[in-house]
Design a protein around this motif. Structure first.
Motif, PDB file in Angstrom:
ATOM      1  N   ASP A   1       1.624  -5.429   0.819  1.00 20.96           N
ATOM      2  CA  ASP A   1       0.720  -4.306   0.559  1.00 20.96           C
ATOM      3  C   ASP A   1      -0.388  -4.703  -0.411  1.00 20.96           C
ATOM      4  O   ASP A   1      -1.563  -4.328  -0.243  1.00 20.96           O
ATOM      5  CB  ASP A   1       1.509  -3.126  -0.020  1.00 20.96           C
TER       6      ASP A   1
ATOM      7  N   SER B   1       3.298   5.374   3.135  1.00 21.99           N
ATOM      8  CA  SER B   1       3.482   4.499   4.286  1.00 21.99           C
ATOM      9  C   SER B   1       3.012   3.093   3.931  1.00 21.99           C
ATOM     10  O   SER B   1       2.267   2.900   2.968  1.00 21.99           O
ATOM     11  CB  SER B   1       2.695   5.016   5.495  1.00 21.99           C
ATOM     12  N   PRO B   2       3.456   2.104   4.679  1.00 19.11           N
ATOM     13  CA  PRO B   2       2.969   0.745   4.422  1.00 19.11           C
ATOM     14  C   PRO B   2       1.453   0.669   4.567  1.00 19.11           C
ATOM     15  O   PRO B   2       0.875   1.286   5.465  1.00 19.11           O
ATOM     16  CB  PRO B   2       3.675  -0.106   5.490  1.00 19.11           C
TER      17      PRO B   2
ATOM     18  N   ASP C   1       7.587  -6.803   0.808  1.00 24.67           N
ATOM     19  CA  ASP C   1       6.752  -5.700   1.291  1.00 24.67           C
ATOM     20  C   ASP C   1       5.701  -5.309   0.265  1.00 24.67           C
ATOM     21  O   ASP C   1       4.547  -4.998   0.604  1.00 24.67           O
ATOM     22  CB  ASP C   1       7.629  -4.496   1.618  1.00 24.67           C
ATOM     23  N   THR C   2       6.075  -5.330  -1.016  1.00 29.73           N
ATOM     24  CA  THR C   2       5.118  -5.004  -2.067  1.00 29.73           C
ATOM     25  C   THR C   2       3.986  -6.018  -2.116  1.00 29.73           C
ATOM     26  O   THR C   2       2.804  -5.655  -2.257  1.00 29.73           O
ATOM     27  CB  THR C   2       5.832  -4.952  -3.423  1.00 29.73           C
TER      28      THR C   2
ATOM     29  N   HIS D   1       9.796  -0.267  -1.068  1.00 24.48           N
ATOM     30  CA  HIS D   1      10.011  -1.057   0.132  1.00 24.48           C
ATOM     31  C   HIS D   1       9.785  -0.187   1.350  1.00 24.48           C
ATOM     32  O   HIS D   1       9.720   1.032   1.258  1.00 24.48           O
ATOM     33  CB  HIS D   1      11.438  -1.635   0.152  1.00 24.48           C
ATOM     34  N   ARG D   2       9.721  -0.825   2.463  1.00 20.49           N
ATOM     35  CA  ARG D   2       9.425  -0.110   3.708  1.00 20.49           C
ATOM     36  C   ARG D   2      10.684   0.533   4.259  1.00 20.49           C
ATOM     37  O   ARG D   2      11.792   0.076   4.028  1.00 20.49           O
ATOM     38  CB  ARG D   2       8.848  -1.077   4.741  1.00 20.49           C
TER      39      ARG D   2
END
Length: 1108
Positions: free
Chosen positions: A970, A752-753, A966-967, A1106-1107
């Protein structure tokens, strides 16, 4: 709806944390009055030189001399012949702070002992050796035989409370100073002998140590130092000194040094035996007596709980006493005020002078005798602890005094008044026979009042109490009689009569009222003594007499204001009132008055269900009426307005006596409106059930009626909360961060994110899960350990306060994380904005020139090596600072690395998000353009294929930009969590860094090995766990160790251990948890690299970056 509840919960905690902080700091910075008199002096400081073959380093030793005349230093040192006392200053203190003690000691030696009084003397408890030593029978010297020579060490004003290394160096120098002082006496004696002067008296064999603040702990550390001569120190007096733990227990080596010294003291009092169980030798510290004097509620820097000697020094070798319960002091004072408060300094000076044996000219060798002198000179006759009160009540005797015993069969006989202070019995007027349970003395009328114990003490009123401002023996005398009769002059004490005057206990009387005209009386002076008898004291006697001295007639002077005494037979149960915590809280918004009607009990026992050290209460008493039918005035004058007004003014001012299990006794004279707060330590892991209660004995005039009310002072409560539980909240802040990192690691394991730190803290507050287990598990472990080790369980308030501290720690961390996250977001947006404007502006050539220069710099071999091995370089540089300079500097380097990585990741995230948004808009316009083409418009195959290819490129580019953004987000959330944790760790060393900075250029030593090792492990955590994917390793089935190694479980364990460290008021122990996390991170990193080299897949990675 669920998200709204989480936000409301977070907002409530933030508001609560900010409110507690604001109110608490306001209460702490608000000035308080102490009532101390200033001490004045004419100081001279004589330096004590070191021998030529010995180097004393940067510190110094001085001898204090009091006097305004100039003296010759060498000649004064030759005459040195007193008792040596060494003063050790505290944190940031100066050797010149000895001047108040030195000046008053000189005055006390010249003026002689304090005037003798005949009040009840304090007694040693059975644990302190009270069965073997009678304090009351101990005779103090009538003239002091030898003066005190005050020495002081100059420790350069270093902040010893902030660094363990400084404390150790101070202890080493104090050992040298003790030896130098003893050698100086021998040198002075030899010098006098060479000149043919008299050399009477023996050389001192020991030095009395007096330490203020951290100087008191340094004194104890010096005593257990291996280089100290045997029996060089046998008496230690500490003023506002922490003994249990440091006031700021932030540095691991500081906490470890305290624990090591305390353990040496515990071993020093242990009896050494052989295998057969026979005693081989006396304990190493068998001759050492320690007395700790605390400043009470007004000392914000060191609380009484830290100054306690419990568990360190046995009761037979020392005790702690609060300045509020000290004889002739009765005041609470701030941390520095205790050094110059004249009331306390005078009492301490006379106490130290009383320790000197007139035969030898040196302090008494007998440990019990020295402890008895400290007890006699410092303690009052009132019970010092709540436990003594309970024991007295169980024995059905007075709660204030030890029992007299049954007549002629038990106990010791009380001393009589000396003949030189007695008035002639022939001067007494006719006797008065009291028929009411309340007796009043309006003036010194020279009469004897007879009270029938059987008649007046019936119906459960079997206790008698007398409140007076008459001095015992010279003003009033009390006797118990088996039968009524006339007392002959010079009668012997036999079975028929027993004088009990010496059971009167002195209390502070407060300021005396002013007289409007000579001989006139406008109001009653406050009482100065309390006398109480219980059923066991009066057993076997029929009558109690109160003999009042006749008024002295002094020519040329107005007679003194009318003295007073009010006595009463009462039932203690009638005056008992209990206040539950709910009642106290409700009084803050629902004001209720309590009325005390006339003829009420003179003593009220107020029991508060919650300690007033945690929740101070404002208690007010207002006189609303006064009947005069029993006041001694004629009946026909009872309705006169003037007499009624006079009677109201004759109500003696109320007196409150508060007991606390930690702080002891607190006496409040002239009690009308007062916020009562005791320096207790409730709701702690080490607290007992009694620590949750505060008992107040309120003495009020039974002839007057009062209106009483109780309210809660939230400002005082907030300040007390911060003082008591700040150490606990600091450690719990680490627990909050560890639990947030646990939440992040768990999200990565679930593919999960990774949530932000703010979101992780917020999710951990959800009820019942996971908030309830995170709170219940550590507290349950603490309760279980208490049950197994101490065979007791902390009070229920421990659970409530611990939970509240954890919630406040969440609130503080939410504010801290939000501010840090806001700073990163603002910095990233500003950089992107400036970079974009710079590239699109007019100075494009300058930008390209700067780009070329920077590319040339980064092309250098050294720079490329550093960039390729940044983690190794940062770890090496930070570890070097940690080991050779100061741990805080190495930790701040690690924090800067985290900050740089967070900033870069957030800038990349914003850039990728902006590009993704731009391409999404371009792709939307392209699709709209294609859909708007006419249907009859013909396109060849090349155009169709080109359009199809263009659409595929837009789509793939859009997904790639989104995945990269997204990376990077995170990565930012992961690094931000590490930054917050390690920034808190660096801030823990800031006080030590400030002390280190003060010593720059003075030859400071290397940091302690313990601090260096722990901080290196913290650095390993930041270096070996740079990315969120290094949180998992699965051991192969063929290995000895099977299963999975997850950072989720490691963070969970670290959070629970930090929670327990907070409950133990030892925040420095969180470094042990961080060191374990760092070591396991290194192990996890090594295992992952080996698995990669072997081509084995034992690490867990996401299926998609990615999400979804």
């Amino acid at each position: 709806m669920k998200d709204l509840k989480d936000r409301c919960r977070v907002l409530t905690l933030v508001i609560l944390a900010i409110l507690v902080a604001i109110l608490g700091f306001y209460g702490l910075v608000k000035p308080v009055s102490n009532g101390c008199d200033m001490t004045y002096m004419y100081p001279t400081y004589i330096p004590i030189s070191s021998p030529q073959n010995v180097s004393s380093g940067k510190y110094g030793l001085y001898l204090y001399h009091e006097g305004w005349k100039k003296i010759d230093f060498a000649d004064h040192l030759k005459k040195l012949n007193g008792v040596p006392v060494l003063f050790i200053p505290g944190n940031g203190g100066s050797y010149k702070q000895v001047r108040s003690l030195g000046a008053e000691s000189d005055r006390a030696y010249q003026g002689g002992p304090l005037e003798r009084t005949f009040y009840q003397e304090a007694s040693l408890t059975p644990e302190e050796g009270g069965l073997e030593m009678d304090v009351a029978g101990l005779q103090l010297p009538s003239q002091y035989s030898r003066r005190l020579d005050w020495f002081a060490v100059d420790l350069e004003g270093e902040h010893s409370a902030m660094d363990g290394r400084i404390l150790e160096e101070h202890a080493e120098y104090v050992v040298y100073a003790i030896h130098r002082i003893l050698d100086q006496y021998k040198e002075s004696r030899d010098a006098r002998a060479r000149e043919g002067a008299a050399t009477s008296g023996s050389l001192p064999k020991s030095v009395i140590l007096v330490g203020h603040s951290m100087g008191g702990f340094v004194a104890r550390a010096a005593i257990v130092h291996p280089h100290l001569r045997k029996s060089a120190v046998e008496t230690v007096l500490t003023l506002s000194s922490p003994h249990q733990s440091p006031p700021l227990a932030l540095q691991p080596s500081l906490g470890h040094y305290f624990a090591r010294v305390n353990e040496e003291w515990r071993k020093g009092y242990e009896v050494r035996t052989n295998q057969a169980g026979h005693q081989v030798s006396d304990p190493a510290l068998s001759k050492v007596v320690v007395v700790s004097i605390t400043g009470g509620i007004n000392d914000y820097q060191v609380r009484s709980k830290l100054e306690s000697l419990e568990g360190i020094v046995p009761s037979a070798h020392g005790f702690m006493i609060t300045s509020t319960s000290m004889k002739n002091v009765w005041l609470s004072m701030e941390h520095q005020v205790i050094l110059w408060c004249n009331q306390l300094v005078v009492q301490v000076s006379h106490t130290l002078l009383s320790l000197i044996d007139s035969k030898t000219g040196q302090p008494y060798d007998d440990t019990r005798k020295r402890l008895a002198i400290f007890t006699k000179m410092l303690r009052s006759g009132i019970a010092q602890s709540f436990n003594q009160m309970k024991q007295s009540q169980k024995s059905t005797q007075s709660s204030l005094f030890p029992t007299m015993g049954e007549r002629g069969s038990q106990g010791h006989m009380l001393p009589e008044c000396p003949a030189n202070v007695q008035w002639s019995n022939d001067g007494l007027e006719r006797d008065l026979y009291i028929q009411t349970k309340t007796v009043t003395v309006l003036a010194m009328d020279g009469r004897r009042r007879w009270l029938d114990i059987q008649k007046l003490g019936s119906d459960g009123r079997n206790h008698f109490i007398l409140v007076t401002n008459l001095a015992p023996c010279s003003g009033v005398r009390l006797h118990l009689w088996t039968e009524r009769g006339k007392l002959p002059s010079n009668f012997p004490v036999d079975k028929r009569v027993q004088e009990v005057t010496s059971k009167m206990v002195h209390i502070p009387s407060g300021p005396a009222p002013r007289q409007i005209e000579p001989g006139g009386q406008t109001e009653q002076p406050p009482p100065s003594a309390v006398f109480m008898l219980g059923p066991k004291d009066m057993h076997g006697f029929r009558f109690l007499t109160i003999s009042v001295a006749p008024r002295p007639s002094i020519s040329g002077r107005p007679p003194p204001a009318a003295s007073m005494a009010v006595g009463q037979f009462f039932n203690p149960e009638e005056g008992q009132k209990e206040f539950s915590p709910l009642m106290l809280f409700s009084s803050s918004y629902s004001h209720k008055d309590i009325f005390l009607k006339e003829d009420h009990p003179i003593a009220f026992n107020l029991s508060f269900g919650i300690s007033l050290g945690l929740l101070p209460a404002t208690l007010s008493l207002k006189t609303v009426g006064c009947g005069i039918k029993d006041s001694g005035l004629p009946v026909e004058e009872a309705g006169d307005t003037e007499n009624s007004r006079l009677c109201k003014l004759r109500c003696f001012p109320p007196v409150a006596l508060a007991w606390d299990v930690t702080a002891g006794l607190h006496v409040i004279p002239n009690f009308y409106v007062q916020t009562i707060a005791v320096d207790s330590a409730p709701a702690l892991w080490s607290s007992t059930q009694e620590s949750d209660k505060t008992i107040i004995l309120l003495l009020v005039d039974p002839h007057c009626s009062y209106k009483s009310s109780i309210t809660i002072s939230f400002t005082a409560a907030a300040s007390r909360f911060l003082l008591l539980y700040s150490s606990q909240i600091i450690a719990l802040c680490f627990a909050v961060i560890f639990f947030a990192l646990m939440c992040q690691a768990h999200a990565w394991d679930l593919n999960s994110p990774i949530p932000s730190m703010l979101r992780a803290v917020q999710s951990n507050l959800r009820m019942p899960f996971p908030a309830l287990p995170l709170i219940v598990v550590p507290i349950s472990v603490a309760l279980l350990l208490s049950l197994l080790i101490d065979q007791s369980v902390p009070p229920i308030s421990f659970i409530l306060i611990s939970t509240l501290c954890y919630l406040l720690a969440n609130g503080f961390m939410i504010v801290f994380v939000s501010i840090s996250q806001l700073v990163f977001y603002v910095a990233a947006v500003m950089q992107i904005f400036i970079k974009t404007r710079w590239q699109l502006g007019e100075r494009v050539e300058l930008f390209h020139h700067f780009t070329n220069l920077s590319s040339g710099f980064f092309s250098l071999k050294v720079v490329r090596f550093v960039a390729a091995n940044s983690s190794l370089v940062i770890a090496t540089v930070a570890s070097t600072f940690v080991c050779l300079v100061h741990p805080a500097l190495g930790l701040f380097i690690l924090v800067l690395l985290h900050a740089f990585c967070c900033h870069g990741a957030l800038c990349s995230f914003f850039t990728a998000s902006f590009r993704s948004h731009t391409r999404r808009m371009d792709f939307s316009e392209y699709k709209k353009d294609v859909s708007d083409r006419p249907s009859h418009f013909s396109v060849d195959s090349d155009h169709k294929s080109r359009d199809s290819l263009l659409g595929d490129n837009y789509s793939s580019s859009l997904e790639s930009a989104r995945s990269f953004a997204d990376t990077q987000l995170d990565f930012f959330h992961h690094r931000h969590g590490l930054l917050v944790l390690h920034l808190l760790a660096a801030l823990m060393f800031v006080p030590s860094l400030a002390a280190w900075w003060q010593r720059v250029g003075t030859g400071q030593s290397f940091p302690w090995l313990l601090d260096s090792v722990l901080c290196i492990c913290v650095i390993l955590h930041g270096i070996c766990n740079p990315k969120p994917d290094s949180t998992f390793f699965s051991f192969p089935s063929s290995s000895i160790i099977r299963g999975e190694m997850k950072m989720y479980y490691i963070y969970q364990f670290a959070g629970c251990y930090s929670f327990l460290s907070g409950l133990a008021l030892a925040p420095y122990r969180v470094f042990y948890a961080m060191a374990v996390v760092g070591f396991l991170s290194l192990v996890l990193n090594v295992l992952q690299k080996r698995s990669k080299e072997k081509g084995e897949a034992h690490t867990k990675r996401r299926k998609h970056s990615h999400r979804h």
